[in-house]
Design a protein around this motif. Structure first.
Motif, PDB file in Angstrom:
ATOM      1  N   UNK A 177      24.480  65.946 -12.232  1.00  0.00           N
ATOM      2  CA  UNK A 177      24.678  66.364 -10.765  1.00  0.00           C
ATOM      3  C   UNK A 177      24.188  67.546 -10.558  1.00  0.00           C
ATOM      4  N   UNK A 178      23.840  68.058  -9.522  1.00  0.00           N
ATOM      5  CA  UNK A 178      23.312  69.085  -9.081  1.00  0.00           C
ATOM      6  C   UNK A 178      24.450  69.955  -7.974  1.00  0.00           C
ATOM      7  N   UNK A 179      24.410  71.129  -8.593  1.00  0.00           N
ATOM      8  CA  UNK A 179      25.399  71.956  -7.512  1.00  0.00           C
ATOM      9  C   UNK A 179      24.292  73.076  -7.016  1.00  0.00           C
ATOM     10  N   UNK A 180      24.581  73.321  -5.972  1.00  0.00           N
ATOM     11  CA  UNK A 180      23.586  74.108  -5.389  1.00  0.00           C
ATOM     12  C   UNK A 180      24.467  75.211  -4.371  1.00  0.00           C
ATOM     13  N   UNK A 181      23.817  76.395  -4.357  1.00  0.00           N
ATOM     14  CA  UNK A 181      24.213  77.473  -3.290  1.00  0.00           C
ATOM     15  C   UNK A 181      22.986  77.873  -2.393  1.00  0.00           C
TER      16      UNK A 181
END
Length: 841
Positions: A177-181
């Motif tokens: 899963x991709x966590x981005x800011x």
């Protein structure tokens, strides 16, 4: 309000008064492509902006996100970095036209790869700006090709990748899963922290941008801690809680739980575990460094608790007093958790102001598992997401302050030194393109070396450390540079190895080499804290005598002397090599001091002086660092002999019969202020020729003391001034360590005569000119005195001859006893006293 304002003003004043700066100077500096520091570069004129770096698990392949392409570089062999494959990913002509229609520059409308992560062992996920319309795609690692979407449409990249290639973002993959800011709109006004590619029961989550959870942030980095199941985001934003200062920037750390699935009714598809706190990088009574630039996590040693994880961050300041300066602060995970477990500020939704009043606590914000909580609890955490306390640095002190360098990127490594102690080594990338290798000591930071990795400053760059390979990868707009973390072979002696204070290197007394600690024997020596080379490297050996026969100080040996031939009255420059910027260099002569009236010692280690008989001889350059004294260079300055004089001085006496006759000649007085010298003639028979014995004659110049006893033969010679009348130039030579002066027969007698004649003629001309100027004055003083205004009273009605000379009036007594003037012509005969003859006065 007034109290807060006074507090802010006081903080500013204290920052001006008590600002403490540490002057850090790299010990050794390696310019771009310097032979003393081996680096490997990958450049391609058709490829730019190689700033996104990702190393494979086996560390044999480096994936690089560039402009319009994803590269595959082979880094399996040390010192090798070659492109094996390239995956083109360029926007279409339609996309480029649309980008230009939006008013963007053509150079910014390319596809800049900003997200590059492994999803699993077979696929990689990449995202790019794609002409200000972000796109994402899967990449098959085995075939190194894009995976086509079943629908045929590209993956939407909004919320995963920025629109602008110069906007900063962060991303991390956890369990696929991709966590981005990043920002979620074209103008960059909607910042989000979101989760994508959710699997199983998870759903994609994001922050509600209407709640004011983020205030114009700039994302820097993100880290996942497996045992805590939390992802930490680091960024800077406007601190709305400081309403007494307009747009005060603060640094933040935020967290979300990976098991968060959002609320059932309240905060649906929104984070229920989002909290943030301020990172405060400052010393007591100083202005804070409030803008975070980069941060990296350093995991604890094997067997250590995860709460001991350290975060090393680079901070700059928005205050003008700290402009151009950088600071490094160290934070501990235990302190971050303690702040999140404390009280929280309360946000008034009507006035958008923060308060710190104590209220009933329904739940602990930031606690994992709140997605199953009641609506009242979720409403409480929705309004209480800013921690009341700030995260202080470890020890409440700064780890490093650089007043001269602006740092932008950081990497950290824990090193086990030769002495058995662990040290933290930081790799800091400057704005000007230098990589600083720094070790943190008890007494403060020490910059071991700096390496220039690219010529021109880069706007976007990145740094990636591979501990297993022992290299640092630096990506920039020009290419990728691979820098080894150690350079032990550069130090050729024990003193240089110890003085470097590099925990990666140690000195091996057996092989007499400086080697890498991890691959060397166990008996390596090193002193990282103090660099005491004097106690570790000194051996009780007697140093050899110099060429001049003078015994040098014990345990200090110089390299072989370098002969320097000069002419008299020539400016001589001797250069001393620089082995360390922290060492102090100075020059010495055997048994004599360097007078500042004759010598100029520059800060760059060079020595200047005028070539003269007293300044010829040996010169040695010494350096002192940490109390260790070593000789860096040795020169023998000699007078350049003419062709004739060189021929008469024998260079070898092998197979020759030599007979030397010494005769003392006259004492020659020198110019005023110097001592007289005695000329000693040395006649040497060097062999027999066809016409008889071959003789060579040299003259040695010996100074005669004016205060001591004189030679008994010098009384008569002192009166012979022939040498003064005809000065002669001399050439010097060295025989058996003594300085000799050999005359070359050239004189300046006739030049002196010509100058003297010209001087006399000039004086005569000046004297004649002065006499000529005084002549009218003398004539005026010798002329007769005449009473003015008498001609008008006599003979006014008598006609005058215009060619006649002026008349002189003479007073003559009248019968009435009164004086009556009488005109007398000047052409009449006069007596010797100037009056008419036979006329009584």
């Amino acid at each position: 309000m007034h109290i807060q304002h006074c507090f802010g003003v006081s903080l500013l004043l204290l920052g001006h008064l008590n600002l403490c700066l540490c002057n850090l100077t790299p010990r050794v500096s390696f310019p771009f492509e310097s032979p003393g520091r081996s680096v490997v570069q990958f450049t391609n004129p058709d490829i730019g902006n190689t700033t996104t770096l990702l190393l494979s698990d086996d560390e044999a392949t480096l994936f690089v996100g560039a402009r319009d392409a994803v590269l595959l570089l082979d880094v399996s062999q040390p010192g090798v970095m070659e492109m094996k494959d390239k995956l083109d990913w360029s926007p279409s002509s339609t996309d480029l036209d649309d980008c230009s229609m939006k008013g963007k520059k053509k150079v910014d409308c390319h596809n800049f790869i900003r997200v590059l992560h492994f999803l699993n062992s077979t696929h990689m996920y990449a995202c790019g700006t794609h002409a200000f319309s972000p796109r994402c795609s899967y990449i098959d690692l085995k075939r190194f090709s894009f995976v086509t979407n079943p629908s045929g449409k590209p993956h939407e990249g909004r919320g995963r990748c920025p629109y602008d290639p110069y906007q900063r973002n962060t991303a991390v993959v956890v369990d696929g899963e991709l966590y981005t800011g990043t920002v979620a709109d074209y103008r960059g006004n909607r910042p989000v922290i979101s989760r994508h590619l959710s699997q199983g029961l998870h759903t994609d989550l994001k922050l509600d941008d209407t709640l004011g959870w983020l205030e114009d942030p700039t994302f820097v980095s993100s880290t996942f801690l497996p045992s805590k199941e939390k992802v930490y985001f680091f960024f800077s934003e406007v601190g709305r809680e400081y309403d007494f200062i307009d747009k005060l920037v603060v640094s933040r750390v935020a967290q979300v739980c990976t098991n968060d699935v959002g609320g059932q009714r309240t905060l649906q598809r929104r984070w229920t575990t989002f909290v943030k706190a301020q990172l405060l990088c400052h010393n007591e009574n100083e202005l804070p460094y409030n803008v975070i630039q980069d941060i990296v996590a350093l995991l604890p040693t094997e067997g250590g608790a995860e709460d001991e994880t350290l975060f090393y961050g680079i901070f700059s300041s928005q205050w003008s007093v700290n402009s151009g300066k950088s600071a490094v602060c160290r934070f501990q995970l235990r302190d971050i958790k303690a702040v999140f477990a404390g009280n929280y500020k309360v946000l008034n939704r009507d006035t958008l102001r923060w308060s710190t009043r104590v209220q009933e606590k329904f739940a602990s914000p930031g606690q994992c598992g709140l997605h199953n909580a009641s609506d009242s609890t979720l409403r409480f955490v929705k309004d209480n997401f800013l921690a009341d306390q700030s995260v202080q640095p470890v020890g409440r002190i700064l780890s490093l302050v650089s007043p001269d360098h602006g740092y932008t990127n950081i990497a950290a490594q824990r090193v086990h030194a030769a002495g058995g102690r662990n040290y933290t080594v930081l790799f800091l990338l400057t704005e000007s393109g230098f990589l600083h290798k720094t070790v943190l000591l008890d007494k403060g930071p020490h910059i071991i070396e700096e390496v220039q990795v690219f010529r021109n400053p880069q706007r976007v760059k990145n740094i990636f450390l591979s501990i297993t390979k022992g290299v640092v990868f630096v990506g920039s707009s020009d290419g990728v540079t691979q820098v080894p973390i150690s350079n032990c072979s550069f130090y050729q002696s024990c003193a240089e190895c110890v003085l470097a204070r590099d925990p990666l290197c140690g000195w091996d007394h057996c092989s007499r080499t400086c080697v890498l600690v991890s691959s060397g024997p166990e008996n390596l020596v090193q002193d990282v804290e103090s660099g005491n080379a004097e106690g570790i490297c000194r051996s009780p050996t007697v140093s050899p005598r110099s060429r001049s026969g003078v015994q040098r100080p014990p345990s200090v040996s110089c390299p072989p002397s370098e002969h320097v031939y000069v002419s008299l009255n020539e400016v001589v420059k001797l250069q001393c090599p620089e082995v360390s910027r922290l060492a102090v260099r100075h020059w010495e002569r055997p048994n004599s001091l360097l007078s500042p009236n004759l010598y100029i010692q520059q800060t760059d280690g060079s020595l200047y002086f005028l070539a003269a008989p007293p300044t010829l001889g040996h010169y040695s350059c010494f350096s002192v660092e940490n109390g260790y004294r070593q000789c860096l260079a040795d020169f023998l300055v000699r007078q350049q002999a003419s062709a004739t004089s060189r021929a008469v001085i024998p260079t070898s006496t092998q197979n020759r019969s030599t007979t030397t006759q010494v005769a003392l000649n006259k004492v020659t007085p020198t110019s005023q202020g110097t001592q007289p010298v005695r000329v000693r003639t040395i006649t040497t028979e060097v062999g027999h020729g066809a016409r008889g014995p071959e003789l060579t004659t040299v003259q040695e110049v010996i100074q005669v003391s004016t205060t001591g006893s004189r030679d008994r033969h010098s009384g008569q010679d002192d009166r012979n001034l022939s040498s003064f009348r005809q000065p002669r130039l001399t050439e010097t030579a060295s025989i058996d360590g003594e300085l000799l002066s050999v005359t070359n027969g050239k004189t300046y007698y006739w030049e002196l005569v010509a100058v003297t004649v010209m001087l006399v003629m000039s004086l005569c001309v000046l004297l004649m000119g002065a006499l000529y100027a005084l002549r009218p004055h003398c004539r005026h003083r010798m002329a007769p005195q005449v009473c003015p205004g008498t001609d008008s009273n006599v003979g006014g009605d008598q006609e005058r001859d215009p060619l006649s000379q002026p008349t002189v009036s003479v007073m003559k007594p009248s019968k009435q006893g009164m004086e009556k003037p009488m005109a007398v012509s000047s052409s009449m005969p006069r007596g010797s006293n100037g009056h008419l003859p036979n006329t009584p006065i």
